[in-house]
Write an enzyme that holds these catalytic residues in place. Structure first.
Site, PDB file in Angstrom:
ATOM      1  N   LYS A  23     -12.850  -0.340   3.102  1.00 43.56           N
ATOM      2  CA  LYS A  23     -13.009   1.081   2.786  1.00 43.56           C
ATOM      3  C   LYS A  23     -13.835   1.274   1.510  1.00 43.56           C
ATOM      4  CE  LYS A  23      -8.560   1.921   2.446  1.00 43.56           C
ATOM      5  NZ  LYS A  23      -8.006   0.551   2.636  1.00 43.56           N
TER       6      LYS A  23
ATOM      7  N   ARG B  16      -2.073   8.362   2.320  1.00 42.64           N
ATOM      8  CA  ARG B  16      -1.430   7.115   2.669  1.00 42.64           C
ATOM      9  C   ARG B  16      -0.061   7.333   3.294  1.00 42.64           C
ATOM     10  NH1 ARG B  16      -4.186   3.353  -0.948  1.00 42.64           N
ATOM     11  NH2 ARG B  16      -3.474   1.217  -0.752  1.00 42.64           N
TER      12      ARG B  16
ATOM     13  N   ARG C  27     -11.266 -11.939  -3.063  1.00 40.71           N
ATOM     14  CA  ARG C  27     -12.284 -10.986  -3.526  1.00 40.71           C
ATOM     15  C   ARG C  27     -12.261 -10.768  -5.042  1.00 40.71           C
ATOM     16  NH1 ARG C  27      -9.970  -5.206  -1.081  1.00 40.71           N
ATOM     17  NH2 ARG C  27      -8.258  -5.042  -2.548  1.00 40.71           N
TER      18      ARG C  27
ATOM     19  N   ARG D 114      -8.330  -8.077  -9.074  1.00 47.22           N
ATOM     20  CA  ARG D 114      -7.200  -7.162  -9.181  1.00 47.22           C
ATOM     21  C   ARG D 114      -5.894  -7.921  -9.280  1.00 47.22           C
ATOM     22  NH1 ARG D 114      -7.977  -2.620  -4.609  1.00 47.22           N
ATOM     23  NH2 ARG D 114      -5.713  -2.858  -4.670  1.00 47.22           N
TER      24      ARG D 114
ATOM     25  N   ARG E 275       1.735  -4.951   0.642  1.00 44.79           N
ATOM     26  CA  ARG E 275       0.810  -3.827   0.832  1.00 44.79           C
ATOM     27  C   ARG E 275       0.540  -3.604   2.320  1.00 44.79           C
ATOM     28  NH1 ARG E 275      -3.749  -5.948  -2.952  1.00 44.79           N
ATOM     29  NH2 ARG E 275      -4.966  -4.182  -2.191  1.00 44.79           N
TER      30      ARG E 275
HETATM   31  P1  AMP Z   1      -5.853   0.482  -3.286  1.00 49.67           P
HETATM   32  O1  AMP Z   1      -6.866   0.270  -4.360  1.00 49.67           O
HETATM   33  O2  AMP Z   1      -6.197   1.664  -2.400  1.00 49.67           O
HETATM   34  O3  AMP Z   1      -5.550  -0.755  -2.504  1.00 49.67           O
HETATM   35  O4  AMP Z   1      -4.500   0.905  -4.034  1.00 49.67           O
HETATM   36  C1  AMP Z   1      -3.829   0.015  -4.916  1.00 49.67           C
HETATM   37  C2  AMP Z   1      -2.385   0.449  -5.112  1.00 49.67           C
HETATM   38  O5  AMP Z   1      -2.353   1.752  -5.700  1.00 49.67           O
HETATM   39  C3  AMP Z   1      -1.584   0.591  -3.831  1.00 49.67           C
HETATM   40  O6  AMP Z   1      -1.032  -0.653  -3.417  1.00 49.67           O
HETATM   41  C4  AMP Z   1      -0.514   1.594  -4.254  1.00 49.67           C
HETATM   42  O7  AMP Z   1       0.478   0.986  -5.052  1.00 49.67           O
HETATM   43  C5  AMP Z   1      -1.297   2.532  -5.143  1.00 49.67           C
HETATM   44  N1  AMP Z   1      -1.908   3.652  -4.373  1.00 49.67           N
HETATM   45  C6  AMP Z   1      -3.230   3.877  -4.176  1.00 49.67           C
HETATM   46  N2  AMP Z   1      -3.445   4.979  -3.447  1.00 49.67           N
HETATM   47  C7  AMP Z   1      -2.209   5.476  -3.163  1.00 49.67           C
HETATM   48  C8  AMP Z   1      -1.741   6.602  -2.422  1.00 49.67           C
HETATM   49  N3  AMP Z   1      -2.599   7.446  -1.807  1.00 49.67           N
HETATM   50  N4  AMP Z   1      -0.403   6.794  -2.341  1.00 49.67           N
HETATM   51  C9  AMP Z   1       0.477   5.970  -2.948  1.00 49.67           C
HETATM   52  N5  AMP Z   1       0.114   4.885  -3.647  1.00 49.67           N
HETATM   53  C10 AMP Z   1      -1.224   4.632  -3.765  1.00 49.67           C
END
Ligand code: AMP
Length: 216
Positions: free
Chosen positions: A15, A90, A129, A163, A174
C-alpha cells in the site's frame, strides 16, 4: 477534479509503495495513519506515548484517536486535489466514521482498491524491508537491494531505518489484527459496489499499472 481513494490490504501488501507512486502521477497526497503515528511516537507527544506500546505489540490504536487524526489531516491544503488513504480505515467503525466525515465535508470516495496477497509471503516481505532515512525510498534485503550496497539509489544517503514493528512476532499479530478487524471492511465496500481488487503478488510495476487502469 479531486480524487479520493482507499488502498486496502494487509501489512506488507504494498500500500505504501503504491501510494507513493500514485502521489506522483495524480498529484494527490498519501495519508498513512501508520506514518502519522510513527511521527507522534518520535516526537514524544502524549498521543505518541499512548500509541507506542500498542504498535510494538501489533495491535490497533483506538478508533477515536485515528478518526480525529485523519479528520484534521484531510482539511489541509495538500489534500485539496485528493488523497489516498493508506492503513485507514482499519475497522468497520472507522469506515463508518469516514463515510460520515466525508459527507460532512462534502467529499466522496472515488475508488476503494484491495491489494490481494498471501499471508506467508507477507512475513518475508515485511521482515526484510527497510527505507532510506533521508528520502524514504523503500528497499528489501532480498527483493530490492540498492544498486550499490549501503547507498540509496535515489538520493545517495547511506543511512537507512527499519520499523520497530517489522519483526516476525509483531508481524504475525498485525496479520491477525488484519484478518479479525480489517478484512470485514472489504465486504463493507463490496456491498456498496465500489470495491475493486488487484493482485498484490504481481511485480511492483505490474501492480502500479493495474491501479492506473482502474483509476484512469
Ligand atoms: P502501518 O504503518 O499502517 O502498518 O501501521 C503501523 C501500526 O500503527 C499498526 O500496526 C497499528 O498499531 C497502528 N495503526 C495504523 N493505522 C491504524 C488505524 N487506522 N487504526 C488503528 N491502528 C492503526
Amino acid at each position: 477534479m479531486a480524487m479520493n481513494m482507499i488502498l486496502l490490504g494487509p501489512p506488507g501488501a504494498g500500500k505504501g509503495t503504491q501510494s507513493k507512486r500514485l502521489e506522483d502521477t495524480y498529484s494527490i497526497t498519501q495519508l498513512s495513519t501508520g506514518d502519522m503515528l510513527r511521527a507522534e511516537v518520535k516526537s514524544g507527544s502524549e498521543l505518541g506515548k499512548q500509541a507506542k506500546a500498542i504498535m510494538e505489540a501489533g495491535g490497533l490504536v483506538s478508533d477515536d484517536i485515528i478518526i480525529g487524526m485523519i479528520s484534521n489531516r484531510v482539511d489541509q491544503d495538500d489534500c485539496k486535489q485528493g488523497f489516498i488513504l493508506d492503513g485507514f480505515p482499519r475497522t468497520v467503525p472507522q469506515a463508518e466514521a469516514l463515510d460520515s466525515m466525508l459527507s460532512d465535508k462534502s467529499l466522496k470516495l472515488d475508488h476503494v482498491i484491495e491489494l490481494t496477497v498471501d499471508d506467508e509471503a507477507m512475513v518475508e516481505r515485511i521482515c526484510g524491508r527497510y527505507t532510506c532515512s533521508k528520502c524514504g525510498q523503500g528497499y528489501h534485503d532480498k527483493f530490492q537491494k540498492p544498486a550499490k550496497d549501503g547507498v540509496c539509489d535515489k538520493c545517495g544517503s547511506t543511512e537507512f531505518i527499519r520499523r520497530a514493528d517489522d519483526n516476525e512476532e509483531t508481524v504475525r499479530n498485525r496479520l491477525s489484527a488484519y484478518h479479525e478487524q480489517t478484512a470485514p471492511i472489504a465486504n463493507y465496500y463490496g456491498d456498496k459496489g465500489i470495491l475493486k481488487k488487484v493482485d498484490g503478488m504481481a511485480d511492483i510495476d505490474v501492480v502500479t499499472s493495474s491501479l492506473k487502469d482502474i483509476i484512469g
